[in-house]
Structure formats: structure tokens, C-alpha cells
Write a protein that holds these residues in place. Structure first.
Motif, PDB file in Angstrom:
ATOM      1  N   SER A  63      -0.770   5.465 -26.062  1.00 31.37           N
ATOM      2  CA  SER A  63      -1.100   5.960 -24.726  1.00 31.37           C
ATOM      3  C   SER A  63      -2.310   5.241 -24.166  1.00 31.37           C
ATOM      4  N   ALA A  64      -3.326   5.034 -25.024  1.00 32.57           N
ATOM      5  CA  ALA A  64      -4.550   4.386 -24.559  1.00 32.57           C
ATOM      6  C   ALA A  64      -4.295   2.936 -24.176  1.00 32.57           C
ATOM      7  N   CYS A  65      -3.432   2.254 -24.985  1.00 30.72           N
ATOM      8  CA  CYS A  65      -3.207   0.835 -24.728  1.00 30.72           C
ATOM      9  C   CYS A  65      -2.398   0.594 -23.461  1.00 30.72           C
ATOM     10  N   ARG A  66      -1.416   1.498 -23.205  1.00 28.29           N
ATOM     11  CA  ARG A  66      -0.596   1.251 -22.020  1.00 28.29           C
ATOM     12  C   ARG A  66      -1.258   1.776 -20.763  1.00 28.29           C
ATOM     13  N   GLY A  67      -2.344   2.537 -20.900  1.00 30.88           N
ATOM     14  CA  GLY A  67      -3.070   3.042 -19.746  1.00 30.88           C
ATOM     15  C   GLY A  67      -2.524   4.365 -19.274  1.00 30.88           C
ATOM     16  N   THR A  68      -3.333   5.081 -18.525  1.00 32.99           N
ATOM     17  CA  THR A  68      -2.909   6.386 -18.027  1.00 32.99           C
ATOM     18  C   THR A  68      -2.674   6.346 -16.531  1.00 32.99           C
ATOM     19  N   ALA A  69      -2.657   5.156 -15.949  1.00 33.90           N
ATOM     20  CA  ALA A  69      -2.428   5.059 -14.511  1.00 33.90           C
ATOM     21  C   ALA A  69      -1.093   5.694 -14.168  1.00 33.90           C
ATOM     22  N   PRO A  70      -1.006   6.495 -13.111  1.00 29.84           N
ATOM     23  CA  PRO A  70       0.197   7.250 -12.809  1.00 29.84           C
ATOM     24  C   PRO A  70       1.408   6.411 -12.475  1.00 29.84           C
ATOM     25  N   GLU A  71       1.207   5.119 -12.163  1.00 33.27           N
ATOM     26  CA  GLU A  71       2.370   4.321 -11.812  1.00 33.27           C
ATOM     27  C   GLU A  71       3.327   4.150 -12.988  1.00 33.27           C
ATOM     28  N   HIS A  72       2.873   4.485 -14.204  1.00 37.16           N
ATOM     29  CA  HIS A  72       3.730   4.342 -15.381  1.00 37.16           C
ATOM     30  C   HIS A  72       4.609   5.562 -15.607  1.00 37.16           C
ATOM     31  N   GLY A  73       4.560   6.552 -14.719  1.00 32.25           N
ATOM     32  CA  GLY A  73       5.384   7.729 -14.891  1.00 32.25           C
ATOM     33  C   GLY A  73       5.410   8.552 -13.630  1.00 32.25           C
ATOM     34  N   ALA A  74       5.137   9.842 -13.804  1.00 31.71           N
ATOM     35  CA  ALA A  74       5.183  10.764 -12.683  1.00 31.71           C
ATOM     36  C   ALA A  74       4.072  10.475 -11.686  1.00 31.71           C
ATOM     37  N   CYS A  75       4.411  10.593 -10.416  1.00 29.14           N
ATOM     38  CA  CYS A  75       3.423  10.344  -9.360  1.00 29.14           C
ATOM     39  C   CYS A  75       2.646  11.604  -8.997  1.00 29.14           C
ATOM     40  N   THR A  76       3.217  12.762  -9.250  1.00 32.17           N
ATOM     41  CA  THR A  76       2.534  14.021  -8.962  1.00 32.17           C
ATOM     42  C   THR A  76       2.474  14.847 -10.234  1.00 32.17           C
ATOM     43  N   PRO A  77       1.333  15.477 -10.534  1.00 33.07           N
ATOM     44  CA  PRO A  77       1.155  16.177 -11.803  1.00 33.07           C
ATOM     45  C   PRO A  77       2.221  17.219 -12.097  1.00 33.07           C
ATOM     46  N   SER A  78       2.618  17.996 -11.111  1.00 32.72           N
ATOM     47  CA  SER A  78       3.588  19.067 -11.353  1.00 32.72           C
ATOM     48  C   SER A  78       4.843  18.914 -10.510  1.00 32.72           C
ATOM     49  N   GLY A  79       5.008  17.748  -9.885  1.00 37.01           N
ATOM     50  CA  GLY A  79       6.209  17.510  -9.103  1.00 37.01           C
ATOM     51  C   GLY A  79       6.264  18.252  -7.785  1.00 37.01           C
ATOM     52  N   GLU A  80       5.099  18.711  -7.283  1.00 38.16           N
ATOM     53  CA  GLU A  80       5.115  19.433  -6.016  1.00 38.16           C
ATOM     54  C   GLU A  80       5.502  18.489  -4.879  1.00 38.16           C
ATOM     55  N   PRO A  81       6.208  18.985  -3.859  1.00 34.19           N
ATOM     56  CA  PRO A  81       6.642  18.114  -2.763  1.00 34.19           C
ATOM     57  C   PRO A  81       5.458  17.536  -1.991  1.00 34.19           C
ATOM     58  N   LEU A  82       5.598  16.296  -1.593  1.00 35.53           N
ATOM     59  CA  LEU A  82       4.623  15.678  -0.698  1.00 35.53           C
ATOM     60  C   LEU A  82       5.069  15.935   0.739  1.00 35.53           C
ATOM     61  N   ARG A  83       4.131  16.273   1.571  1.00 33.82           N
ATOM     62  CA  ARG A  83       4.447  16.586   2.962  1.00 33.82           C
ATOM     63  C   ARG A  83       4.471  15.284   3.754  1.00 33.82           C
ATOM     64  N   ALA A  84       5.672  14.901   4.199  1.00 34.58           N
ATOM     65  CA  ALA A  84       5.890  13.595   4.816  1.00 34.58           C
ATOM     66  C   ALA A  84       6.150  13.739   6.314  1.00 34.58           C
ATOM     67  N   ALA A  85       5.350  13.060   7.113  1.00 29.61           N
ATOM     68  CA  ALA A  85       5.557  13.003   8.561  1.00 29.61           C
ATOM     69  C   ALA A  85       6.314  11.722   8.883  1.00 29.61           C
ATOM     70  N   PHE A  86       7.416  11.836   9.629  1.00 30.18           N
ATOM     71  CA  PHE A  86       8.178  10.641   9.979  1.00 30.18           C
ATOM     72  C   PHE A  86       8.343  10.550  11.495  1.00 30.18           C
ATOM     73  N   TYR A  87       8.304   9.321  12.008  1.00 28.89           N
ATOM     74  CA  TYR A  87       8.486   9.119  13.433  1.00 28.89           C
ATOM     75  C   TYR A  87       9.950   9.354  13.792  1.00 28.89           C
ATOM     76  N   ALA A  88      10.183  10.099  14.879  1.00 27.32           N
ATOM     77  CA  ALA A  88      11.515  10.598  15.194  1.00 27.32           C
ATOM     78  C   ALA A  88      12.349   9.697  16.098  1.00 27.32           C
ATOM     79  N   PHE A  89      11.776   8.596  16.616  1.00 22.23           N
ATOM     80  CA  PHE A  89      12.484   7.845  17.655  1.00 22.23           C
ATOM     81  C   PHE A  89      12.532   6.342  17.415  1.00 22.23           C
ATOM     82  N   PHE A  90      12.596   5.902  16.155  1.00 16.99           N
ATOM     83  CA  PHE A  90      12.675   4.464  15.888  1.00 16.99           C
ATOM     84  C   PHE A  90      13.979   4.168  15.162  1.00 16.99           C
TER      85      PHE A  90
END
Length: 385
Positions: A63-90
Motif C-alpha cells: 500500500s505504501a509503495c503504490r501510494g494512497t492517492a485516490p486516483e488508484h481506486g475510489a474517488c469518494t470515501p463512501s461513494g456519496e453522489p457528487l452534485r453536478a451542474a450541467f449547462y442545459a442548452f449546448f
């Protein structure tokens, strides 16, 4: 701007903020634990302990050698939804299924970026999900993640350093890596294609329609010399506004960029060039006014539409040969999503996934247009890390 909404509950502190949960121990903790365990083994000399401790030590060391940066696995600690704003007219990059804001379909996200977010959700182990909300107003959409009720924003937003800063000049948001290429262009009536094959053919007699606050407007001004690379309008340029005409003096008091415009230029309706070798610029609204631009071109009240190649090619295709894309900008820019500038770990995690889905920009809008399932198929082949 979207308003605070009931039904978007507070989620845990954003990644990188004080008190945020950490799924893995820091490298130093893991390494010190390994050293301590090996030391115990060396002093006891017991084979059983060596076996049991060795397994744990190997796991911690790995674990130490491969690093703990989140890009190697889950992006959110508990998988909670990210609130995403999207433009509606493109359309077709990012749009609502129904353009009527009071309809249920207005909240259904469609297009290239919608499918890209869906593919991120499908990547095994990424633990990404998005609670999407449409945004009807374009100006400042890129700054929404600096607010507490939005985590990520998209909608075909060109990556510009100026769009990362708030009104006080502080860096408020940061972009993910670019996932879609943009080039500006001119859409013209088919019979005028040869005349407007490049930007050199634009003179004071030519009327180019644009949408306020877009890269289409900003790049047109730069390409034609109406503004410099910082968006400062050329001296002698006259701008019609609801409060009457104003004349630029060549100073930063008269600026138009894709991120902002001087307050004195708010609501501008037309720009008159100071030279015969520059075109008139006609404003027919903000970014939700694409149909007005196309109607004006069809009715010959303008001679060209200055905006992104993707939107112009879609309009040309839909015109049945009536419109064509003529001049193309030599500059290619990229679009990305924005997140709170403090969410560096989350952004890095999403970046790794975006690079996988786009094969590091080899797969983009053209490939998606040919096969809308291309990102979802890539997501199913993701094995993490």
C-alpha cells in the motif's frame, strides 16, 4: 446561476478540506508500521509470528509503495453522489431533454458530456455517481463548484485560466484535464462559402453574429484584431449598449474575454470596428440564443455566425445544405469540468478515469458521434489503477 435547492443534502467535507475522511493511512504511517513489525519478528524469531506478521507487513508495504492517492481506486470515501451542474442548452455536447425549464425533461441530461459522466459512474471501483441539475444561464457556470451546493460543473466549458478566478481575482475552481477539443468557426449561407473561406474576408460591411460571454465572441474579436490577446478592445471601437454607445480607448477599461466583460459593456448589442478591415459584431443574446443566430443568418440580417465548430457543423447538417462551415480557427482549445480548487485529490482521481475513457484524448466528440456507446464500452474494460 442555479439557486440553493432543497433535496441536495450536505455531504461530508470535500476531499482536501480539514477533517475530511481518509480511506488509507499516510505513507509514513504505513512504512513505520512495517518497520516496527519486522523489528518484532527479528527479536522473537518465531516462525508463526513471522508468517502472520509477514503477510500484514507485505500488505502495508504494498500500500505504501503504490501510494494512497485516490486516483488508484475510489474517488469518494463512501461513494456519496457528487452534485453536478450541467449547462442545459449546448446540444449535442450537453443539454436537457426538454428545453422548457418547468418540464420534468429539463432535468434529464443528454449529450456527449452526459454519456461521459455515465461512463464514469460505470467504472468498477471508482465509486462515482452524479446527482445532476440543469443550469439555464451560462455566464459564470464554471465557478459554481466554489459554492457549497455544487461539486462539479460542465457543459462544454473551454479551459481558460481566467475562468478559474472569482470576481476578486482569487483562484476558486480548477479544471479537469481536457476531454473535448474545440475550434472556433464561421457558419455561413452556402452561396457565401467561398467569400468567407477564411477570416481575411471579413470587412466592415460584414455582420458576424455571436453570443455574449462565449469563446466564440472572444476569439472572433482576437482573430480579427478588434481585441488583443487580453481582450482589450482596439482604440476607436464603438460598442452599442442599452445605455447608449461607448467608444473604447485602447485601455483595460474596455475588455471582453470569455470569462468576463467590463461593466460598461453589459448588454452590448453591436460592435462597430475602427477599421474597414474588421467586421461588425452583432449580439443576439447569451448562450441560450443559438436559434436566434440561425434565424438571423437564414433571414440575412447577419452574414455569418461565429461560434464553435461542433455547434456550427450540427447546424449545417440540420440545414439540409443551406448552411456550411467556412473559416476555421487555427487554434484548438479543450473543454473540461470544473471542481472546487481545494478538491485536488478528487480532481486527480477523476482525471485518471477521464484519460482512460478518452484514451488520453484519442477518443473524443467525433468518435462519440459515430458510436454513442464508446465511453460506456471503455468503462466496462476498466480494471482500476
Amino acid at each position: 446561476m442555479i439557486s440553493d435547492r432543497a433535496g441536495w443534502p450536505d455531504r461530508p467535507r470535500k476531499t482536501g478540506e480539514a477533517g475530511a475522511d481518509r480511506a488509507d493511512p499516510p505513507h509514513g504511517v504505513a512504512l513505520s508500521a512495517v518497520v516496527s513489525l519486522i523489528s518484532v519478528v527479528m527479536h522473537t524469531g518465531k516462525h508463526v509470528r513471522l508468517l502472520r506478521v509477514g503477510v500484514l507487513a507485505t500488505a502495508l508495504l504494498s500500500s505504501a509503495c503504490r501510494g494512497t492517492a485516490p486516483e488508484h481506486g475510489a474517488c469518494t470515501p463512501s461513494g456519496e453522489p457528487l452534485r453536478a451542474a450541467f449547462y442545459a442548452f449546448f446540444e449535442p455536447v450537453s443539454y436537457s431533454a426538454d428545453p422548457d425549464p418547468v418540464s420534468p425533461g429539463f432535468h434529464t441530461h443528454l449529450g456527449y458530456e452526459a454519456d461521459l459522466l455515465t461512463a464514469l459512474e460505470a467504472m468498477e471501483g471508482a465509486r462515482l455517481s452524479f446527482r445532476r441539475s440543469p443550469v439555464a444561464e451560462w455566464p459564470g457556470i464554471w465557478l459554481l463548484p466554489a459554492r457549497p451546493d455544487v461539486d462539479i460543473a460542465g457543459g462544454g466549458i473551454t479551459i481558460l485560466e481566467s475562468r478559474t478566478r472569482n470576481d476578486t481575482g482569487e483562484v476558486a475552481v480548477a479544471f479537469t484535464s481536457g476531454h473535448i477539443a474545440f475550434r472556433q468557426s464561421l457558419l455561413v449561407r452556402a452561396e457565401d462559402a467561398e467569400q468567407f473561406s477564411d477570416y481575411e474576408g471579413l470587412t466592415r460591411d460584414v455582420r458576424v453574429g455571436v453570443l455574449r460571454g462565449t469563446t466564440g465572441e472572444a476569439r472572433l474579436l482576437q482573430i480579427t484584431g478588434l481585441a488583443d490577446e487580453d481582450g482589450v478592445l482596439a482604440a476607436g471601437t464603438r460598442i452599442d449598449t442599452p445605455r447608449g454607445p461607448v467608444v473604447a480607448d485602447g485601455t483595460p477599461d474596455y475588455v471582453i474575454t470569455a470569462a468576463r466583460a467590463s461593466a460598461v459593456l453589459d448588454g452590448r448589442t453591436r460592435i462597430h470596428p475602427p477599421s474597414r478591415t474588421m467586421p461588425q459584431v452583432v449580439h443576439l443574446g447569451d448562450t441560450s440564443g443559438e436559434l436566434e443566430l440561425l434565424d438571423a443568418l437564414r433571414e440575412e440580417t447577419i452574414d455569418a455566425v461565429g461560434r464553435g465548430e461542433i455547434g456550427n457543423r450540427e447546424a449545417a447538417r440540420a440545414s439540409g445544405g443551406g448552411f456550411v462551415v467556412a473559416a476555421l480557427d487555427s487554434l484548438a482549445e479543450y473543454g473540461g469540468f470544473t471542481l472546487d480548487a481545494r478538491d485536488a485529490d478528487l480532481r486527480a482521481c477523476i482525471d485518471v478515469k477521464l484519460k482512460w475513457l478518452t484514451r488520453d484524448r484519442e477518443i473524443g466528440f467525433a468518435e462519440w458521434r459515430e458510436d454513442p456507446m464508446v465511453f460506456l464500452e471503455r468503462a466496462r474494460r476498466w480494471e482500476g489503477g
